[in-house]
Each structure stands twice: as structure tokens, then as C-alpha cells.
Enzyme design. Sequence first.
Site, PDB file in Angstrom:
ATOM      1  CE1 TYR A   1      16.168   3.019  62.589  1.00  0.00           C
ATOM      2  CE2 TYR A   1      16.295   0.696  63.199  1.00  0.00           C
ATOM      3  CZ  TYR A   1      15.550   1.843  63.007  1.00  0.00           C
ATOM      4  OH  TYR A   1      14.203   1.825  63.240  1.00  0.00           O
TER       5      TYR A   1
ATOM      6  CB  SER B   1      13.170   0.497  66.755  1.00  0.00           C
ATOM      7  OG  SER B   1      13.285  -0.755  66.102  1.00  0.00           O
TER       8      SER B   1
END
Length: 275
Positions: free
Chosen positions: A164, A151
Site C-alpha cells: 500500500y 497519502s
Amino acid sequence: MIQASAPLPLSTRTSTALITGASSGIGESLARQLAARGANLILVARNETRLEALAAELRARCHVQVHVLPADLNRPGAAADLSREVRARGLTVDILVNNAGLGSYGEFSTQQTAEIDHMIAVNISALTGLTRAFLPDMLTRGRGRVLNVASTAAFQPGPLMAVYYATKAYVLSFSEAVAEEVAGSGVFVTALCPGPVQTGFQAVSQLHESDLLSGPARLTILSADEVARLGVQGMLRGQRVVVAGQLNRVQTLLPRLLPRAVVTRLIARVQARRH
């Protein structure tokens, strides 16, 4: 150190791709992209009903073999169990796509311990275990691809999504390191780094509570299909890092240009809860 080389040809029409998190979002789009290129598939996710529906569609439309292996990658030993099942069925994994991932929104101190453990288990442990399970055989054959979905979160700390962001930093670092280790072998490892994508992930992660998907940030949002297309192209070319979207590529430069404390405060403001 092995000298890096240009990617060796990898025909998707003679390859089998294992895709985790294939029942929706980017994983489903990756399955469609690879099936359209003629790759046989091994689809992995918890939702067997959705996997079977996707498998039936791709068999009929793309005329490829599709195997469905329901699995909960949060479970201890899940990666080892999955690799044993693949081998028990006599299947060979030429392309490994570690797409499954979990996220959670909120202050770290208030998050449930189980929620944190699940993120680490799926985003880090399962991804690492599956890569370790299938990479040696690829090296023996002298051909293969590993696509790990990271990401743009991997490039900076992420207040309000601390775990995360940290797990995606691991995915990026791990992928780049292993890519260098296998350079020149005919096997290539790619980290795909999308920004926000409009999928069911936002609802599960409670991102609807933040400003991340509103205002100027909306300019960086790509569709799951576009992210998958860029990821597959980059993987087949042997790129080590694919940042999906021009604006997202610019965003990843911020931690290099600004002090990390400033970047961290900016991310905290962007992700602040709506009032």
C-alpha cells in the site's frame, strides 16, 4: 520544458468531474464538494446501489447532472472500458478524480497474492490508465484538472502495509512528474495526501489491528469532508501536492530529517499489532 504558469480559471459550474471510489469515504465527500460548486458528476464505484442513492440526493440538492457508471477497477482493462463508456455517452471529463484505492494490513510474506494484485491494479494501473485516457483531451482543450488521491504514506516505506505505501509513493511521484510535463498548458495535476481518515477504508484494510489510529496518532486524523475540502481547493488552485492537515505536513518532513532506516523502524512500531 514548458514554462509554468498560474492556474487558468476553471469554472466548476461548466465542468464535469469523474470521481472513482465515489460510493463512500473521501470519494463521496469529493462528490458532494464538487456538486456544491455546481459541477456535473460521473460517479464510479462497484456499489451501484450506493452510487444511485448519492446521485439522487445530489441531483435534488445541487441541481446538477449526475451519471452513474458502476465499475470494478480491479478488473483487467477496466480503465479502457470506463473511458469508452464515458465517450459513448457523449460526456466530456474536465476534472478527473482518481480516488479509488485499496489497502491491506499485515506482513508482506503472509498476504494473499490476489490481495496484492488487487491493490496494484486499483491504486496504480487503473489510476494510470484513466489519467492517460482523459489527459490528452484536456490538453487539446487547454483546460482541466487531475486530482490523484495519494497519502502521507507516499513519503516513507511502510512495514506491515508495504505494498500500500509503495503504491501511494507511485501515485505521488507519477502526479508530480506529469504535473511538470503539462506545466503551462492550462491543465494541472494534483496529488492529495491525507493521513489517516476515519472511513470504511480502515475496516477493509484491517487497520483496527494496528496502533496507527490510536494514541498520539489520533491527533492527525481528519474527517473525509475536511480532506475533500482541502483537496478540491488545492486542485482548483493548481497545487501539485496537497498534504491535508498541519500535523501531517510536519510528519512528511521526517524522511528528510532522519535516516530512512530509522524512519522505517518508527513506522513499523507505530503500525505494530495491538496485543
